[in-house]
Design a protein around this motif. Structure first.
Motif, PDB file in Angstrom:
ATOM      1  N   GLN A  11      44.261  33.187  40.946  1.00 57.59           N
ATOM      2  CA  GLN A  11      43.882  34.407  41.667  1.00 57.59           C
ATOM      3  C   GLN A  11      43.453  34.119  43.105  1.00 57.59           C
ATOM      4  N   LEU A  12      42.969  32.912  43.385  1.00 60.51           N
ATOM      5  CA  LEU A  12      42.499  32.611  44.738  1.00 60.51           C
ATOM      6  C   LEU A  12      43.615  32.714  45.768  1.00 60.51           C
ATOM      7  N   GLU A  17      46.036  36.067  50.109  1.00 60.62           N
ATOM      8  CA  GLU A  17      47.122  36.920  50.611  1.00 60.62           C
ATOM      9  C   GLU A  17      46.664  38.373  50.745  1.00 60.62           C
ATOM     10  N   GLU A  18      45.967  38.849  49.735  1.00 63.35           N
ATOM     11  CA  GLU A  18      45.465  40.224  49.743  1.00 63.35           C
ATOM     12  C   GLU A  18      44.567  40.474  50.952  1.00 63.35           C
ATOM     13  N   SER A  19      43.788  39.458  51.325  1.00 58.28           N
ATOM     14  CA  SER A  19      42.841  39.611  52.437  1.00 58.28           C
ATOM     15  C   SER A  19      43.534  39.785  53.780  1.00 58.28           C
ATOM     16  N   LYS A  20      44.829  39.571  53.823  1.00 62.85           N
ATOM     17  CA  LYS A  20      45.576  39.766  55.069  1.00 62.85           C
ATOM     18  C   LYS A  20      45.860  41.236  55.334  1.00 62.85           C
ATOM     19  N   THR A  21      45.722  42.068  54.276  1.00 62.12           N
ATOM     20  CA  THR A  21      45.927  43.509  54.438  1.00 62.12           C
ATOM     21  C   THR A  21      44.668  44.318  54.131  1.00 62.12           C
ATOM     22  N   GLN A  22      43.704  43.698  53.446  1.00 64.76           N
ATOM     23  CA  GLN A  22      42.465  44.384  53.065  1.00 64.76           C
ATOM     24  C   GLN A  22      41.365  43.332  52.941  1.00 64.76           C
ATOM     25  N   PRO A  23      40.203  43.554  53.573  1.00 68.01           N
ATOM     26  CA  PRO A  23      39.108  42.595  53.410  1.00 68.01           C
ATOM     27  C   PRO A  23      38.682  42.518  51.945  1.00 68.01           C
TER      28      PRO A  23
END
Length: 112
Positions: A11-12, A17-23
């Motif tokens: 999950q890390l 990757e997710e943090s590139k579109t949403q904090p």
């Protein structure tokens, strides 16, 4: 506040990757520590009024998933503490706080 469980090391990479579109925040919690329980309770009480609706919160149970905590410390170059909150944006830690020094206003400032 609705926590997303962090239960696998895989999950890390997804969180980065997710943090590139949403904090994203990761809250590292020891379920047997009273300071950690106090910090978690305070986070949950303050979250709704903090202006952080755009930030996705993840919860890590340190006692059940200690290897994930170690991987977080290594991958994000942040010394492990408990309780600890990390704000990840654009794949990097933008803020981290521990114990009762966790500050949602700082999270908000760095997540914008």
């Amino acid at each position: 506040m609705e926590w997303n469980s962090l239960t696998s090391q895989e999950q890390l990479a997804q969180i980065r990757e997710e943090s590139k579109t949403q904090p994203v925040v990761i809250f590292k919690h020891s379920t047997t520590c009273s300071i950690s329980a106090t910090a978690k309770s305070r986070l949950e009480r303050q979250w709704g009024d903090s202006g952080l609706a755009q930030v996705k919160p993840y919860y890590l149970d340190l006692l059940s998933y200690r290897p994930i905590s170690n991987q977080i410390a290594e991958e994000f170059s942040v010394r492990h503490e408990s309780p600890q909150l990390l704000l990840i944006k654009d794949g990097q830690v933008q803020y981290h706080g521990s114990h009762l020094g966790i500050n949602l206003q700082e999270v908000k400032k760095h997540s914008a």
